[in-house]
Enzyme design. Structure first.
Site, PDB file in Angstrom:
ATOM      1  N   CYS A  71       8.648  -9.009  -6.454  1.00  0.00           N
ATOM      2  CA  CYS A  71       8.274  -7.678  -6.213  1.00  0.00           C
ATOM      3  C   CYS A  71       6.694  -7.591  -5.446  1.00  0.00           C
ATOM      4  O   CYS A  71       6.028  -8.335  -5.607  1.00  0.00           O
ATOM      5  CB  CYS A  71       8.009  -6.911  -7.473  1.00  0.00           C
ATOM      6  N   HIS A  97       0.344  -1.906 -10.007  1.00  0.00           N
ATOM      7  CA  HIS A  97       0.923  -3.437  -9.854  1.00  0.00           C
ATOM      8  C   HIS A  97       1.730  -3.909 -10.673  1.00  0.00           C
ATOM      9  O   HIS A  97       1.981  -3.441 -11.855  1.00  0.00           O
ATOM     10  CB  HIS A  97      -0.414  -4.272  -9.893  1.00  0.00           C
ATOM     11  N   GLU A 127       0.615  -1.354   0.105  1.00  0.00           N
ATOM     12  CA  GLU A 127      -0.076   0.049  -0.255  1.00  0.00           C
ATOM     13  C   GLU A 127       0.734   1.369  -0.063  1.00  0.00           C
ATOM     14  O   GLU A 127       0.532   2.181  -0.867  1.00  0.00           O
ATOM     15  CB  GLU A 127      -0.910   0.070   0.973  1.00  0.00           C
TER      16      GLU A 127
END
Ligand code: ZN
Ligand code: ZN
Length: 178
Positions: free
Chosen positions: A147, A141, A132
């Site tokens: 990641c 994204h 977040e």
């Protein structure tokens, strides 16, 4: 980003908040300060869904916490979060900042009938918090399996990704690569 304000909401587990703050400090290499702000989650409670609407909750956090331009503010709650088009969300962020919120409810192994597992819970919560925060730094994204900005719609997908940003995401968020 030079400082992250981490706001425990209502009855969130205080030790978990400390553990998450530590994990965020290590991963982001910035100051992480726990800040207590009097947001009112009941104002965004949907009684029919028994869930909290994350979008106006972030608005409250930003209005009351008033983060400076190089700061971000992240709420942490035990309450179940939603946005109207989805059955639930792990968290939500304002892309590009400054506010975000996430829930630990569906990160708890016990939510899925599994035994309590503190280490797993902390690991999941740090990942969700980093994810977040990444959005508040403008990241969308990422397709990389390596990641934390990879999308996750369930706890297993959270477990599969690492608690760090890939090099490209770190660069575009202007974070020191860990
Ligand atoms: Zn996301
Ligand atoms: Zn990435």
């Amino acid at each position: 980003l030079n400082r992250l304000l981490l706001v425990p909401l209502a009855d969130v587990d205080r030790k978990l908040v400390r553990d998450v703050a530590r994990g965020l400090r290590q991963a982001l290499r910035v100051e992480v300060e726990r800040v207590f702000i009097d947001v009112d989650p009941e104002r965004v409670l949907d009684p029919d869904r028994a869930q909290y609407h994350s979008t106006p909750l972030i608005d409250q956090l930003v209005a009351l916490g008033a983060p400076a331009p190089e700061e971000r503010i992240l709420g942490m709650t035990e309450g179940d979060l939603f946005v109207p088009i989805l059955t639930f969300v792990f968290g939500e962020a304002q892309v590009g900042g400054p506010g975000a919120v996430f829930s630990v409810k569906r990160l708890r192994p016990t939510f899925y009938g599994m035994p309590e597992n503190r280490k797993l819970l902390v690991s999941r919560a740090v990942k969700e918090a980093l994810h977040e925060v990444g959005h508040t730094l403008g990241l969308l994204h990422c397709r990389s399996a390596e990641c934390v900005m990879r999308a996750s719609t369930n706890a297993r997908e959270v477990d599969l990704k690492p608690a760090r940003f890939c090099r490209e995401c770190a660069r575009s968020a202007r974070l020191d690569p860990a």
